[in-house]
Write a protein that holds these residues in place. Structure first.
Motif, mmCIF file in Angstrom:
data_model
loop_
_atom_site.group_PDB
_atom_site.id
_atom_site.type_symbol
_atom_site.label_atom_id
_atom_site.label_comp_id
_atom_site.label_asym_id
_atom_site.label_seq_id
_atom_site.Cartn_x
_atom_site.Cartn_y
_atom_site.Cartn_z
ATOM 1 N N GLY A 155 0.821 -1.211 0.000
ATOM 2 C CA GLY A 155 0.000 0.000 0.000
ATOM 3 C C GLY A 155 0.853 1.258 0.000
ATOM 4 N N MET A 156 1.914 1.235 0.824
ATOM 5 C CA MET A 156 2.800 2.402 0.880
ATOM 6 C C MET A 156 3.501 2.603 -0.458
ATOM 7 S SD MET A 156 4.645 2.030 4.552
ATOM 8 C CE MET A 156 3.663 1.778 6.009
ATOM 9 N N ALA A 157 3.927 1.491 -1.048
ATOM 10 C CA ALA A 157 4.666 1.563 -2.307
ATOM 11 C C ALA A 157 3.792 2.116 -3.429
ATOM 12 C CB ALA A 157 5.202 0.187 -2.684
ATOM 13 N N THR A 158 2.488 1.795 -3.388
ATOM 14 C CA THR A 158 1.603 2.232 -4.470
ATOM 15 C C THR A 158 0.766 3.433 -4.046
ATOM 16 O OG1 THR A 158 -0.067 0.662 -3.720
ATOM 17 C CG2 THR A 158 1.422 -0.088 -5.453
ATOM 18 N N ARG A 159 1.054 3.944 -2.833
ATOM 19 C CA ARG A 159 0.293 5.073 -2.268
ATOM 20 C C ARG A 159 -1.202 4.783 -2.233
ATOM 21 N NH1 ARG A 159 3.650 9.604 -4.733
ATOM 22 N NH2 ARG A 159 5.241 9.869 -3.144
ATOM 23 N N GLN A 160 -1.535 3.572 -1.875
ATOM 24 C CA GLN A 160 -2.951 3.215 -1.765
ATOM 25 C C GLN A 160 -3.226 2.721 -0.354
ATOM 26 O OE1 GLN A 160 -5.299 1.666 -4.984
ATOM 27 N NE2 GLN A 160 -3.440 0.816 -5.857
ATOM 28 N N ASP A 161 -4.492 2.774 0.034
ATOM 29 C CA ASP A 161 -4.877 2.201 1.314
ATOM 30 C C ASP A 161 -4.625 0.692 1.234
ATOM 31 O OD1 ASP A 161 -6.475 0.990 3.393
ATOM 32 O OD2 ASP A 161 -7.520 2.904 3.567
ATOM 33 N N PRO A 162 -3.871 0.115 2.190
ATOM 34 C CA PRO A 162 -3.568 -1.326 2.110
ATOM 35 C C PRO A 162 -4.828 -2.199 2.032
ATOM 36 C CG PRO A 162 -2.793 -0.376 4.203
ATOM 37 C CD PRO A 162 -3.226 0.754 3.337
ATOM 38 N N LYS A 163 -5.960 -1.672 2.504
ATOM 39 C CA LYS A 163 -7.199 -2.470 2.470
ATOM 40 C C LYS A 163 -7.633 -2.774 1.030
ATOM 41 C CE LYS A 163 -9.204 0.251 5.596
ATOM 42 N NZ LYS A 163 -8.012 0.777 6.289
ATOM 43 N N VAL A 164 -7.163 -1.952 0.098
ATOM 44 C CA VAL A 164 -7.440 -2.211 -1.310
ATOM 45 C C VAL A 164 -6.952 -3.623 -1.675
ATOM 46 C CG1 VAL A 164 -6.676 -1.544 -3.626
ATOM 47 C CG2 VAL A 164 -7.470 0.201 -2.023
ATOM 48 N N TYR A 165 -5.783 -3.984 -1.143
ATOM 49 C CA TYR A 165 -5.219 -5.314 -1.409
ATOM 50 C C TYR A 165 -5.750 -6.371 -0.448
ATOM 51 C CZ TYR A 165 -1.866 -2.572 -4.089
ATOM 52 O OH TYR A 165 -1.296 -1.722 -4.991
ATOM 53 N N LEU A 166 -5.892 -5.973 0.801
ATOM 54 C CA LEU A 166 -6.235 -6.944 1.839
ATOM 55 C C LEU A 166 -7.686 -7.407 1.770
ATOM 56 C CD1 LEU A 166 -4.438 -5.398 4.934
ATOM 57 C CD2 LEU A 166 -4.033 -7.681 4.017
ATOM 58 N N PHE A 167 -8.593 -6.478 1.414
ATOM 59 C CA PHE A 167 -10.015 -6.769 1.562
ATOM 60 C C PHE A 167 -10.716 -7.135 0.263
ATOM 61 C CE2 PHE A 167 -11.141 -4.182 5.634
ATOM 62 C CZ PHE A 167 -10.193 -4.903 6.326
ATOM 63 N N PHE A 168 -10.046 -6.903 -0.867
ATOM 64 C CA PHE A 168 -10.746 -7.060 -2.148
ATOM 65 C C PHE A 168 -9.914 -7.882 -3.131
ATOM 66 C CE2 PHE A 168 -12.270 -3.249 -0.083
ATOM 67 C CZ PHE A 168 -13.645 -3.379 -0.190
ATOM 68 N N THR A 169 -10.602 -8.440 -4.123
ATOM 69 C CA THR A 169 -9.880 -9.199 -5.141
ATOM 70 C C THR A 169 -9.225 -8.220 -6.114
ATOM 71 O OG1 THR A 169 -11.897 -9.298 -6.476
ATOM 72 C CG2 THR A 169 -11.464 -11.180 -5.043
ATOM 73 N N ARG A 170 -8.303 -8.710 -6.907
ATOM 74 C CA ARG A 170 -7.628 -7.849 -7.873
ATOM 75 C C ARG A 170 -8.278 -7.927 -9.261
ATOM 76 N NH1 ARG A 170 -6.096 -4.037 -6.059
ATOM 77 N NH2 ARG A 170 -4.312 -3.581 -7.387
ATOM 78 N N THR A 171 -9.520 -8.376 -9.308
ATOM 79 C CA THR A 171 -10.259 -8.364 -10.579
ATOM 80 C C THR A 171 -10.804 -6.947 -10.781
ATOM 81 O OG1 THR A 171 -12.352 -8.885 -9.501
ATOM 82 C CG2 THR A 171 -11.004 -10.759 -10.203
ATOM 83 N N ASP A 172 -11.391 -6.691 -11.963
ATOM 84 C CA ASP A 172 -11.958 -5.362 -12.214
ATOM 85 C C ASP A 172 -13.036 -5.018 -11.189
ATOM 86 O OD1 ASP A 172 -10.235 -5.085 -14.281
ATOM 87 O OD2 ASP A 172 -11.683 -5.507 -15.867
ATOM 88 N N ASN A 173 -13.904 -6.004 -10.924
ATOM 89 C CA ASN A 173 -14.950 -5.837 -9.907
ATOM 90 C C ASN A 173 -14.367 -5.475 -8.566
ATOM 91 O OD1 ASN A 173 -17.289 -6.358 -11.138
ATOM 92 N ND2 ASN A 173 -17.293 -8.554 -10.731
ATOM 93 N N GLY A 174 -13.373 -6.261 -8.171
ATOM 94 C CA GLY A 174 -12.742 -6.090 -6.866
ATOM 95 C C GLY A 174 -12.084 -4.730 -6.745
ATOM 96 N N LYS A 175 -11.381 -4.312 -7.816
ATOM 97 C CA LYS A 175 -10.682 -3.022 -7.776
ATOM 98 C C LYS A 175 -11.671 -1.870 -7.675
ATOM 99 C CE LYS A 175 -6.512 -4.371 -10.288
ATOM 100 N NZ LYS A 175 -5.877 -4.378 -11.604
ATOM 101 N N ALA A 176 -12.772 -1.973 -8.406
ATOM 102 C CA ALA A 176 -13.797 -0.917 -8.363
ATOM 103 C C ALA A 176 -14.423 -0.863 -6.972
ATOM 104 C CB ALA A 176 -14.868 -1.181 -9.421
ATOM 105 N N ALA A 177 -14.724 -2.032 -6.408
ATOM 106 C CA ALA A 177 -15.336 -2.103 -5.075
ATOM 107 C C ALA A 177 -14.383 -1.512 -4.030
ATOM 108 C CB ALA A 177 -15.684 -3.548 -4.727
ATOM 109 N N ALA A 178 -13.093 -1.791 -4.205
ATOM 110 C CA ALA A 178 -12.086 -1.309 -3.259
ATOM 111 C C ALA A 178 -12.047 0.218 -3.260
ATOM 112 C CB ALA A 178 -10.718 -1.873 -3.621
#
Length: 274
Positions: A155-178
């Motif tokens: 999350g720090m490396a990509t400047r994103q909230d780590p929950k984006v990775y932790l709580f959601f899938t990395r599919t298009d759906n998951g990324k949008a939901a995140a």
């Protein structure tokens, strides 16, 4: 002011003292009457990590109480190093509020605390919702810290909230939901809770590790109705735990959300609130 208070984004934070701890909490929906629903949160979370859609959705029909356990967020005291102690602290809070019986909504680590609460004080609990969680000694629970720490770095490396990775899938759906979820938890702009401290996070990791390696409890004694939920791609608490938990609880219903991770209930919040 009154009509605005019916929203998670502006419910005031209050404090209640018990056992030398000043517990921070937010409460609304009292006019609905009925059994209060106590929310128990995930690893490293404070009040503002809850999804407003879920809390508002449940508060529309129920009396909702959300609190920070000892040493977390704005609550005082030394952070607890065991799930069992966190359960004792939660019971202290519930009793300080004068509630004779409550429903529990435990998410992730909060679901582990909920299991300990109901085993310690069965008469205190009417119903439970356990999401993104598993039984003591469950598969992968003791390594949750490793997954979390890796995603914190990511999350720090990509400047994103780590929950984006932790709580959601990395599919298009998951990324949008995140993305939507992160926007929602930032909707509250005033009087936000204090962030978790490093020492509280470390204490929680210790507690999870211990709890994840302990002997499974006999959950067949839990007669209360329990709704068990998760996403089918939970990397933090693998879904096999969710199935296992539902099997061990004699009075359970199970929901598994498709193409969803640990935060499946946030992704499918409309469906889940029902």
């Amino acid at each position: 002011m009154a009509e605005k208070q019916d929203q998670w984004t502006n419910v005031p934070t209050q404090f209640i003292s018990a056992n030398g701890i000043n517990f921070a909490y937010r409460e609304y929906g009292q006019h609905n009457g009925g059994t209060p629903v106590i929310f128990l949160n995930h690893l490293a979370a404070v009040l503002d990590n809850w999804d407003p859609r879920i809390i508002d959705g449940i508060a529309a029909k129920h009396h909702v109480v959300v609190f920070d356990n000892r040493g977390v967020g704005a609550s005082t005291g030394k952070p607890s190093k065991s799930i069992e102690q966190m359960a004792d602290d939660a019971i202290t809070f519930i009793q300080a509020k004068g509630f004779k019986q409550v429903d529990l909504f435990g998410f992730s680590m909060g679901g582990m605390i909920s299991q300990e609460i109901v085993l310690k004080q069965p008469q205190l609990i009417r119903k439970m919702i356990l999401s993104g969680t598993g039984p003591a000694g469950g598969i992968g629970i003791s390594t949750v810290g490793r997954v979390s720490n890796w995603d914190l770095v990511r999350g720090m490396a990509t400047r994103q909230d780590p929950k984006v990775y932790l709580f959601f899938t990395r599919t298009d759906n998951g990324k949008a939901a995140a993305k939507q979820f992160v926007q929602r938890i930032n909707e509250r702009t005033e009087n936000r809770d204090k962030e978790i401290t490093i020492s509280a996070y470390r204490a929680q990791l210790k507690a999870l590790k211990k709890w994840g390696s302990k002997k499974p409890a006999d959950l067949s004694v839990i007669q209360q109705p329990v709704l068990v939920a998760n996403g089918d791609h939970d990397r933090m608490v693998p879904p096999v735990n969710t199935y296992d938990l539902a099997k061990r609880l004699p009075n359970s219903a199970l929901i598994i959300y498709p193409d969803a991770g640990h935060g499946g209930i946030f992704q499918f919040h409309d469906d889940f609130v029902k």
